[in-house]
Enzyme design. Structure first.
Site, mmCIF file in Angstrom:
data_model
loop_
_atom_site.group_PDB
_atom_site.id
_atom_site.type_symbol
_atom_site.label_atom_id
_atom_site.label_comp_id
_atom_site.label_asym_id
_atom_site.label_seq_id
_atom_site.Cartn_x
_atom_site.Cartn_y
_atom_site.Cartn_z
ATOM 1 N N SER A 98 0.803 -1.223 0.000
ATOM 2 C CA SER A 98 0.000 0.000 0.000
ATOM 3 C C SER A 98 0.834 1.270 0.000
ATOM 4 C CB SER A 98 -0.913 0.014 1.224
ATOM 5 O OG SER A 98 -0.159 0.156 2.403
ATOM 6 N N THR A 116 -1.944 2.976 3.546
ATOM 7 C CA THR A 116 -1.178 4.215 3.610
ATOM 8 C C THR A 116 -0.465 4.165 4.933
ATOM 9 O OG1 THR A 116 -2.856 5.474 2.388
ATOM 10 C CG2 THR A 116 -1.451 6.750 3.838
ATOM 11 N N THR A 131 1.790 7.092 0.515
ATOM 12 C CA THR A 131 0.913 6.014 0.038
ATOM 13 C C THR A 131 1.084 5.748 -1.450
ATOM 14 O OG1 THR A 131 -1.414 5.335 -0.004
ATOM 15 C CG2 THR A 131 -0.975 7.587 -0.614
ATOM 16 N N ARG A 184 -5.362 9.960 -10.590
ATOM 17 C CA ARG A 184 -6.170 10.173 -9.383
ATOM 18 C C ARG A 184 -5.248 10.536 -8.206
ATOM 19 N NH1 ARG A 184 -6.325 7.694 -3.995
ATOM 20 N NH2 ARG A 184 -8.407 7.989 -3.167
ATOM 21 N N VAL A 185 -5.629 11.566 -7.459
ATOM 22 C CA VAL A 185 -4.870 11.966 -6.280
ATOM 23 C C VAL A 185 -5.768 11.811 -5.064
ATOM 24 C CG1 VAL A 185 -3.741 13.903 -5.107
ATOM 25 C CG2 VAL A 185 -3.411 13.565 -7.568
ATOM 26 N N GLY A 186 -5.260 11.157 -4.032
ATOM 27 C CA GLY A 186 -6.039 10.992 -2.806
ATOM 28 C C GLY A 186 -5.780 12.112 -1.810
ATOM 29 N N ASP A 187 -6.098 11.842 -0.563
ATOM 30 C CA ASP A 187 -5.937 12.852 0.487
ATOM 31 C C ASP A 187 -4.494 12.971 0.975
ATOM 32 O OD1 ASP A 187 -6.212 10.199 1.407
ATOM 33 O OD2 ASP A 187 -6.693 10.881 3.433
ATOM 34 N N THR A 231 -5.873 7.810 7.108
ATOM 35 C CA THR A 231 -5.850 6.750 6.107
ATOM 36 C C THR A 231 -7.304 6.368 5.822
ATOM 37 O OG1 THR A 231 -5.699 4.996 7.773
ATOM 38 C CG2 THR A 231 -3.631 5.809 6.895
ATOM 39 N N GLY A 232 -7.502 5.688 4.708
ATOM 40 C CA GLY A 232 -8.861 5.317 4.327
ATOM 41 C C GLY A 232 -9.285 6.067 3.078
ATOM 42 N N GLY A 282 -9.771 8.476 0.626
ATOM 43 C CA GLY A 282 -9.244 9.828 0.528
ATOM 44 C C GLY A 282 -10.251 10.862 0.078
#
Ligand code: ASP
Length: 366
Positions: free
Chosen positions: A85, A216, A234, A244-247, A267-268, A270
């Site tokens: 991850s 993450t 992450t 795609r960009v997460g948090d 985490t989780g 985003g």
């Protein structure tokens, strides 16, 4: 006669105004900085961060900088091919390419740096540190982030391990029964197990029921002077749409540090954290006087309120995903919480490294 050292010692524990003998809240210009040694060092991290918290606390206890301490902690996980991850060995995007996100915040200097969609560098957190230290920017993405990383001496490497590649190939084959990729059942072929006996039984790992592997590492630390830093890093949502960009690399979402108040990371899912400015919300709630755990729970309630899409809600109308927050305040109090029960986070405090249970909003069923 009182020496300066005695003066500082006897001043410890009282406010700055009293320390300079003015009875005023305003520090005297040019007066020596008076720091209270308020806490014993503490680090918190996501559940995969046991080694990271131990490393972070050891480093700050030896006088190391708080940001260097957490980054060295998460580097262990970034470089670990066994953690699918984060960093090297992270699960790739839809095209089979590993794209990494990371952010860092250094409390004492109020610095922040981040990278997103970074390909080919095992330790994106170190590139985020370089963005903070050597540029006038906070966030670099994609090809530009990679070129910057190479210019700073980071090594370009293939981040896709054989294990991650096989999982992606099987994911692709299972996407649709009407495309031309064959699943192991359809082809009658099954790749040999790995030497350690892992048969990479993807059907067990990567179900196509809408639950995709996430993962993450976030790690935050406070040193004995009450200085804070944090990092989140992450490979993001597995098999994500390229780009795609997460948090994790978004300051205020996957990470926030205010050296006057505290630090938080997530985490989780985003997208849910970004929409609610998650980690920033937790820090602001701590500023308002909430404990770290209560602040995390309140920020999670906001996520529940913001989850209005039917596709993201279960039969009870609750989120069909999880989010976790990990926080430390300026006094060295710490906590963590998740939407659903059953999660644990890594803590190093008072010489002990362990997993603690996360607080939660709802019991996990099934
Ligand atoms: N928060 C990360 C993201 O959305 C994934 C995770 O924490 O598992 O990219």
């Amino acid at each position: 006669m009182t020496s300066r050292r005695d003066f500082l010692k006897t001043s410890a524990g009282v406010g700055v105004g009293a320390a300079v003998g003015l009875g005023s809240a305003e520090p005297l210009r040019g007066a020596p900085a008076v720091r209270r040694s308020v806490v014993s060092p503490v680090a918190v991290a996501s559940g995969n961060g046991l080694e990271a918290v131990a490393t972070a606390v050891r480093n700050v206890s030896e006088g190391g900088d708080t940001l260097d301490a957490v980054v060295q902690g998460v580097n262990i996980v970034e470089r670990d091919p066994g953690d699918s991850s984060v960093g090297f060995g992270g699960l790739p995007n839809l095209d089979g390419v590993v794209q990494l996100d990371s952010s860092v915040m250094h409390g004492p200097s109020r610095g922040a740096g981040a990278v997103a969609c970074l390909e080919g560098i095992k330790t994106p957190s170190r590139v985020a540190v370089d963005v903070m230290r050597y540029t006038d920017h906070v966030l670099l993405v994609g090809e530009g982030a990679q070129r910057f990383a190479v210019s700073m001496g980071h090594q370009l490497e293939d981040l896709l391990t054989e294990r991650s590649r096989r999982r992606w190939i099987e994911w692709r084959a299972r996407m649709s029964s009407s495309d031309d990729y064959l699943t192991p059942e359809e082809s009658g072929l099954r790749a040999p197990p790995f030497e350690d006996g892992d048969d990479y039984g993807l059907s067990l790992l990567d179900s196509h029921d809408g639950v995709r592997p996430l993962g993450t590492i976030n790690c935050n630390v406070i040193n004995a002077d009450g200085d804070l830093s944090g990092v989140t890093t992450t490979s993001g949502l597995s098999y994500k749409i390229p780009g795609r960009v997460g948090d994790s690399p978004i300051v205020g979402a996957g990470l926030y540090v205010d050296n006057d108040v505290g630090a938080c990371g997530s985490t989780g899912r985003g997208e849910a954290v970004i929409k609610t400015c998650g980690s920033h919300s937790v820090v602001e709630l701590m500023r308002g006087g909430m404990s770290p755990t209560d602040a995390c729970l309140e920020a999670l309630r906001r996520i529940v309120t913001f989850t209005t899409e039917d596709r993201l809600r279960n039969a009870e109308g609750r989120p069909s995903f999880n989010v976790n927050y990990y926080a430390i305040n300026k006094n060295g109090e710490y906590g963590g919480a998740a939407i659903y029960s059953g999660g644990r986070y890594a803590v190093c405090s008072d010489g002990e490294t362990r997993h603690d249970d996360l607080a939660y909003l709802f019991e996990r069923r099934g």
